[in-house]
Scaffold this motif. Structure first.
Motif, PDB file in Angstrom:
ATOM      1  N   HIS A  36      38.601  44.350  36.526  1.00  0.00           N
ATOM      2  CA  HIS A  36      38.717  43.016  35.928  1.00  0.00           C
ATOM      3  C   HIS A  36      37.357  42.394  35.652  1.00  0.00           C
ATOM      4  O   HIS A  36      37.241  41.527  34.776  1.00  0.00           O
ATOM      5  N   HIS A  37      36.319  42.803  36.374  1.00  0.00           N
ATOM      6  CA  HIS A  37      34.969  42.322  36.065  1.00  0.00           C
ATOM      7  C   HIS A  37      34.612  42.670  34.628  1.00  0.00           C
ATOM      8  O   HIS A  37      34.178  41.808  33.846  1.00  0.00           O
ATOM      9  N   HIS A  38      34.771  43.935  34.262  1.00  0.00           N
ATOM     10  CA  HIS A  38      34.400  44.395  32.922  1.00  0.00           C
ATOM     11  C   HIS A  38      35.314  43.787  31.860  1.00  0.00           C
ATOM     12  O   HIS A  38      34.859  43.442  30.764  1.00  0.00           O
ATOM     13  N   LEU A  39      36.582  43.632  32.192  1.00  0.00           N
ATOM     14  CA  LEU A  39      37.518  43.050  31.231  1.00  0.00           C
ATOM     15  C   LEU A  39      37.230  41.577  30.989  1.00  0.00           C
ATOM     16  O   LEU A  39      37.336  41.086  29.864  1.00  0.00           O
ATOM     17  N   HIS A  40      36.841  40.852  32.019  1.00  0.00           N
ATOM     18  CA  HIS A  40      36.487  39.447  31.846  1.00  0.00           C
ATOM     19  C   HIS A  40      35.196  39.303  31.050  1.00  0.00           C
ATOM     20  O   HIS A  40      35.056  38.380  30.233  1.00  0.00           O
ATOM     21  N   ILE A  41      34.247  40.193  31.289  1.00  0.00           N
ATOM     22  CA  ILE A  41      33.012  40.157  30.499  1.00  0.00           C
ATOM     23  C   ILE A  41      33.334  40.347  29.017  1.00  0.00           C
ATOM     24  O   ILE A  41      32.742  39.702  28.139  1.00  0.00           O
ATOM     25  N   ALA A  42      34.305  41.217  28.730  1.00  0.00           N
ATOM     26  CA  ALA A  42      34.707  41.456  27.339  1.00  0.00           C
ATOM     27  C   ALA A  42      35.491  40.284  26.755  1.00  0.00           C
ATOM     28  O   ALA A  42      35.693  40.232  25.541  1.00  0.00           O
ATOM     29  N   GLY A  43      35.936  39.357  27.606  1.00  0.00           N
ATOM     30  CA  GLY A  43      36.631  38.168  27.118  1.00  0.00           C
ATOM     31  C   GLY A  43      38.108  38.117  27.422  1.00  0.00           C
ATOM     32  O   GLY A  43      38.770  37.137  27.087  1.00  0.00           O
ATOM     33  N   SER A  44      38.661  39.149  28.059  1.00  0.00           N
ATOM     34  CA  SER A  44      40.090  39.140  28.371  1.00  0.00           C
ATOM     35  C   SER A  44      40.402  37.978  29.315  1.00  0.00           C
ATOM     36  O   SER A  44      39.782  37.848  30.371  1.00  0.00           O
ATOM     37  N   PRO A  45      41.347  37.122  28.953  1.00  0.00           N
ATOM     38  CA  PRO A  45      41.583  35.899  29.741  1.00  0.00           C
ATOM     39  C   PRO A  45      42.317  36.117  31.052  1.00  0.00           C
ATOM     40  O   PRO A  45      42.224  35.303  31.961  1.00  0.00           O
ATOM     41  N   MET A  46      43.083  37.213  31.165  1.00  0.00           N
ATOM     42  CA  MET A  46      43.891  37.418  32.369  1.00  0.00           C
ATOM     43  C   MET A  46      44.092  38.899  32.628  1.00  0.00           C
ATOM     44  O   MET A  46      44.403  39.668  31.709  1.00  0.00           O
ATOM     45  N   VAL A  47      43.904  39.291  33.885  1.00  0.00           N
ATOM     46  CA  VAL A  47      44.151  40.667  34.309  1.00  0.00           C
ATOM     47  C   VAL A  47      45.064  40.602  35.532  1.00  0.00           C
ATOM     48  O   VAL A  47      44.755  39.918  36.510  1.00  0.00           O
ATOM     49  N   VAL A  48      46.189  41.305  35.473  1.00  0.00           N
ATOM     50  CA  VAL A  48      47.117  41.388  36.601  1.00  0.00           C
ATOM     51  C   VAL A  48      47.069  42.806  37.144  1.00  0.00           C
ATOM     52  O   VAL A  48      47.130  43.772  36.364  1.00  0.00           O
ATOM     53  N   GLY A  49      46.938  42.948  38.448  1.00  0.00           N
ATOM     54  CA  GLY A  49      46.848  44.290  39.017  1.00  0.00           C
ATOM     55  C   GLY A  49      47.130  44.312  40.501  1.00  0.00           C
ATOM     56  O   GLY A  49      47.624  43.330  41.075  1.00  0.00           O
ATOM     57  N   MET A  50      46.766  45.419  41.132  1.00  0.00           N
ATOM     58  CA  MET A  50      47.106  45.667  42.526  1.00  0.00           C
ATOM     59  C   MET A  50      45.854  45.687  43.407  1.00  0.00           C
ATOM     60  O   MET A  50      44.835  46.272  43.035  1.00  0.00           O
ATOM     61  N   LEU A  51      45.986  45.104  44.592  1.00  0.00           N
ATOM     62  CA  LEU A  51      44.859  45.039  45.525  1.00  0.00           C
ATOM     63  C   LEU A  51      44.670  46.332  46.314  1.00  0.00           C
ATOM     64  O   LEU A  51      43.591  46.590  46.834  1.00  0.00           O
ATOM     65  N   TRP A  52      45.729  47.128  46.435  1.00  0.00           N
ATOM     66  CA  TRP A  52      45.640  48.352  47.237  1.00  0.00           C
ATOM     67  C   TRP A  52      46.652  49.374  46.741  1.00  0.00           C
ATOM     68  O   TRP A  52      47.316  49.170  45.708  1.00  0.00           O
ATOM     69  N   GLU A  53      46.789  50.492  47.493  1.00  0.00           N
ATOM     70  CA  GLU A  53      47.687  51.571  47.082  1.00  0.00           C
ATOM     71  C   GLU A  53      49.143  51.098  47.109  1.00  0.00           C
ATOM     72  O   GLU A  53      49.554  50.376  48.022  1.00  0.00           O
ATOM     73  N   VAL A  54      49.889  51.531  46.098  1.00  0.00           N
ATOM     74  CA  VAL A  54      51.291  51.156  45.976  1.00  0.00           C
ATOM     75  C   VAL A  54      52.106  52.395  45.580  1.00  0.00           C
ATOM     76  O   VAL A  54      51.543  53.394  45.136  1.00  0.00           O
ATOM     77  N   THR A  55      53.411  52.311  45.736  1.00  0.00           N
ATOM     78  CA  THR A  55      54.280  53.426  45.344  1.00  0.00           C
ATOM     79  C   THR A  55      54.920  53.117  43.995  1.00  0.00           C
ATOM     80  O   THR A  55      55.262  51.957  43.711  1.00  0.00           O
ATOM     81  N   ASP A  56      55.095  54.157  43.174  1.00  0.00           N
ATOM     82  CA  ASP A  56      55.437  53.919  41.778  1.00  0.00           C
ATOM     83  C   ASP A  56      56.807  53.273  41.569  1.00  0.00           C
ATOM     84  O   ASP A  56      56.945  52.374  40.737  1.00  0.00           O
ATOM     85  N   LEU A  57      57.837  53.666  42.313  1.00  0.00           N
ATOM     86  CA  LEU A  57      59.155  53.080  42.096  1.00  0.00           C
ATOM     87  C   LEU A  57      59.153  51.575  42.341  1.00  0.00           C
ATOM     88  O   LEU A  57      59.649  50.790  41.517  1.00  0.00           O
ATOM     89  N   GLU A  58      58.578  51.144  43.482  1.00  0.00           N
ATOM     90  CA  GLU A  58      58.573  49.712  43.810  1.00  0.00           C
ATOM     91  C   GLU A  58      57.716  48.923  42.827  1.00  0.00           C
ATOM     92  O   GLU A  58      58.063  47.801  42.453  1.00  0.00           O
ATOM     93  N   VAL A  59      56.603  49.516  42.406  1.00  0.00           N
ATOM     94  CA  VAL A  59      55.760  48.833  41.426  1.00  0.00           C
ATOM     95  C   VAL A  59      56.456  48.764  40.074  1.00  0.00           C
ATOM     96  O   VAL A  59      56.372  47.756  39.362  1.00  0.00           O
ATOM     97  N   ASP A  60      57.165  49.833  39.709  1.00  0.00           N
ATOM     98  CA  ASP A  60      57.917  49.809  38.452  1.00  0.00           C
ATOM     99  C   ASP A  60      58.946  48.683  38.456  1.00  0.00           C
ATOM    100  O   ASP A  60      59.178  48.026  37.432  1.00  0.00           O
ATOM    101  N   LYS A  61      59.581  48.457  39.610  1.00  0.00           N
ATOM    102  CA  LYS A  61      60.524  47.338  39.725  1.00  0.00           C
ATOM    103  C   LYS A  61      59.813  46.002  39.471  1.00  0.00           C
ATOM    104  O   LYS A  61      60.308  45.154  38.723  1.00  0.00           O
ATOM    105  N   MET A  62      58.652  45.818  40.114  1.00  0.00           N
ATOM    106  CA  MET A  62      57.923  44.558  39.967  1.00  0.00           C
ATOM    107  C   MET A  62      57.432  44.352  38.543  1.00  0.00           C
ATOM    108  O   MET A  62      57.567  43.272  37.965  1.00  0.00           O
ATOM    109  N   VAL A  63      56.819  45.389  37.985  1.00  0.00           N
ATOM    110  CA  VAL A  63      56.214  45.259  36.659  1.00  0.00           C
ATOM    111  C   VAL A  63      57.286  45.049  35.591  1.00  0.00           C
ATOM    112  O   VAL A  63      57.133  44.213  34.692  1.00  0.00           O
ATOM    113  N   SER A  64      58.374  45.804  35.663  1.00  0.00           N
ATOM    114  CA  SER A  64      59.439  45.627  34.670  1.00  0.00           C
ATOM    115  C   SER A  64      60.081  44.243  34.804  1.00  0.00           C
ATOM    116  O   SER A  64      60.395  43.599  33.789  1.00  0.00           O
TER     117      SER A  64
END
Length: 692
Positions: free
Chosen positions: A590-618
């Protein structure tokens, strides 16, 4: 400097000399200083200012003490872009300071005659060349403030805070200075933090007074006997989480699978405990300072009237403006706090945040072996001495003082006429979190977990992104579209079930979007997605930004000049601060994305499992992104989702209420997984955004 002490082999400095060294260090900084050293110096000066009750100066120095190296990165990128587009830029950058010096120190008549003589009689006519080079580069203030210059000062800092949208509540959490940062590995000195500084830069009740930003010091990481310090527990927990997920690929029998799920449940319980300790033991009633401004300002006015009436009725004529602001916030948030949290916080407000000179005048330490009049902060004194001082200043007991404001809090907490406050909507909170504290899941604290909360690196980047997108910000939100979407799903081709799940989702919910599924994108496509899309979704390992390497401009994601997309990175640790060895500063996507001007970055702070993350993201995307899909996403049958099959032939459709406010949508999306460890991993970094 005092004489050298031959008995201790130390040099003793007077306090005045010590202060002058500190102030010289932070004011005479080089153009691009060492980030960690610069931050340490600023923290030390902030402590001196806080001890002297210089609240605005303290807040300014703390604002300079976070993510300094990111500012250097942004300045360097800007310089590189200018140099690439203008071959004379480097020369002009050297000429400008000389011209400024000449303007400030005009030549004497004798010097002018000598200069004319040299230039007229020189065969190369060098005098004709200099006037031809006109330095016309007018750098906007929001870019100049990123640099390390005299323009970084208290007055400009306060002006920036007034310029930001009035709806925002900006809070900074900063770890105190620790000299062991220079001596020990990060794994060791991070557990030595025993307090944190909470700075309210903008707040609803600061507006009711002429007080600027205020800072309080909160005890933290103070563990009970037999318990691990919370820093130790959190990072131990994250290490266990990583190992558990990493080893999941080797599960080949029923016993190992059962053991896996048992460990996952244990990790989840431990994360719940971490959040509970943060809430109850660290912040307690101070959690009230993290809440956003009430949308209904009349509720705020009623709180002010109630607290002011209590002060008048009980005769608290010596309360400072800072104490009043702290009480306003506490009483307003009392419905979300326990009685013990409220009373403990009231006691600290009344005893530790008053006028220290009043305390010094009445303090009597004859009967106390632990306290001295040479204290720096009032919280260094014992409760007995503080209670006596309070009684001497206000002429009644501390117990009565706590009782007075506890009654006001109980009225708000339990009174029917205040029922609307419990469910009242709030404006966004923007957290500036010190790199040392960034790993903690602040957004999932009970007092703010249903409110719109975002993080940003520092006040400099908050102002930078605000000015870049100012024309589209209305009522504290960046008004965005969600019409143009781009995605990259499973580019490394080793997450088959995730590819089928998320591929089927975007094709169902966002059918008009385009992207790459099951293949790595060309670098140019990655950069193009950041600039042409309203929403960019990445589903794969990590943050995916390495796919932008190798582009023609050679700048990676920072080469996406004018990036405008909301970026959603669903990979493990996609917005985690990665800390290199030694004292090298941490960095993240997100540092590099903010430098490029992207107003918002959503992501994960640590390791996650794909099924549970797919539920959240969808869930998040279905709430935030409008769709023409025939069946609401919660009603779609997902029994065969991992095979890429969705069942839309459903008779009963559950009620579906979309949420176009991204930060509120994130709060709701966290509820789509049953694992606290997964839910608390997702954070938003950047400006509050909503779809119009």
């Amino acid at each position: 400097m005092e004489d050298f002490d031959v008995f201790t082999n130390e040099i003793n400095y007077t306090k005045q000399f010590y202060n002058s060294i500190l102030n010289k260090y932070v004011t005479d900084v080089p153009y691009t200083p060492s980030g960690p050293n610069y931050q340490s110096g600023r923290k030390l000066v902030a402590e001196e200012c806080l001890a002297a009750s210089k609240e605005a100066e303290c807040a300014f120095h703390l604002s300079e003490a976070v993510s300094a190296t990111l500012r250097t990165m942004a300045v360097y990128r800007d310089e590189q872009i200018k140099a690439a587009g203008n071959k004379m830029h480097k020369i002009e950058s050297f000429i400008q300071p000389v011209k400024d010096l000449i303007d400030k120190n005009p030549m004497t008549k004798e010097e002018e005659k000598l200069f004319d003589f040299i230039t007229k009689n020189n065969g190369n006519n060098i005098g004709k060349g200099l006037p031809a080079i006109e330095v016309t580069d007018k750098v906007p203030f929001y870019k100049r403030y990123l640099k390390f210059s005299p323009e970084n000062n208290v007055d400009n800092f306060q002006s920036i805070l007034k310029e930001l949208p009035k709806e925002w509540t900006v809070i900074q959490l900063t770890a105190p200075y620790n000299p062991n940062e220079n001596l020990k590995p990060f794994d060791e000195y991070r557990i030595e933090i025993n307090s944190l500084n909470l700075t309210m830069m903008t707040n609803a009740y600061l507006e009711t007074t002429d007080v600027g930003p205020i800072t309080i010091n909160i005890p933290a990481n103070v563990n009970k006997e037999g318990e691990k310090p919370l820093f130790t527990e959190l990072f131990s927990l994250l290490d266990e989480n990583y190992k558990t997920i990493d080893n999941a690929q080797f599960l080949n029998n029923k016993r190992l699978v059962q053991n896996y799920w048992s460990r996952r449940e244990d990790i989840d319980l431990r994360m719940k405990s971490v959040i509970n300790v943060m809430d109850k033991e660290w912040l307690g009633g101070w959690g009230s300072l993290l809440t956003g401004k009430l949308v209904d300002s009349s509720l705020r006015d009623r709180v002010v009237q109630l607290v002011d009436a209590t002060i008048t009725d009980w005769g608290f004529i010596r309360l400072t403006k800072k104490q009043k602001i702290l009480l306003y916030n506490l009483i307003e948030s009392s419905p979300a706090l326990s009685s013990q949290q409220i009373k403990s916080c009231i006691r600290r407000i009344l005893t530790e945040h008053g006028n220290t000179e009043d305390i010094r005048q009445v303090l009597n330490t004859n009967d106390c072996q632990n306290c001295t009049k040479e204290f720096t902060f009032a919280n260094e004194l014992c409760l007995k001495c503080l209670s006596k001082c309070f009684e001497a200043v206000h002429h009644f007991t501390l117990v009565d003082g706590i009782k007075a404001f506890s009654q006001a809090a109980t009225l708000v907490k339990d009174g029917d006429e205040w029922a609307g406050l419990k469910k009242a909507k709030r404006h966004p909170v923007i957290l500036i979190v010190d790199e040392m504290l960034d790993t903690f899941p602040w957004e999932t604290l009970p007092i703010i977990n249903h409110d719109p909360v975002s993080r940003i690196e520092n006040i400099h980047f908050l102002y930078y992104l605000y000015k870049l997108h100012e024309k589209n910000i209305v009522d504290g939100y960046l008004e965005a579209k969600a019409d143009v979407g781009r995605y990259i799903i499973n580019p490394e081709k080793n997450l088959d079930r995730m590819e089928k799940r998320m591929g089927s989702f975007v094709q169902y919910w966002c059918g008009a979007w385009a992207g790459h599924i099951g293949e790595p994108p060309p670098p140019e496509d990655f950069l193009k997605y950041l600039t042409e899309a309203d929403v960019f979704l990445y589903c794969g390992h990590g943050d995916g930004c390495h796919f932008a390497n190798g582009s023609a401009n050679g700048a990676g994601v920072e080469g996406a000049a004018g990036a405008r997309a909301l970026v959603l990175l669903s990979g493990c640790g996609s917005v985690r601060l990665a800390r290199p060895p030694g004292r090298a500063p941490p960095a993240a996507a997100h540092h590099h994305l903010h430098i490029a001007g992207s107003p918002m970055v959503v992501g994960m702070l640590w390791e996650v499992t794909d099924l549970e993350v797919d539920k959240m993201v969808s869930t998040l995307m279905s709430l935030y992104v409008p769709s023409n899909a025939p069946v609401p996403w919660p009603s779609v049958g997902k029994a065969k989702w991992s095979q890429g099959v969705l069942d839309t032939e459903v008779e009963q459709k559950t009620q579906f209420v979309p949420e176009r406010n991204l930060l509120r949508a994130i709060s709701r999306a966290r509820g789509s997984t049953g694992f606290v460890m997964i839910a608390s991993a997702m954070v938003a970094r950047g400006l509050p955004v909503r779809v119009t």
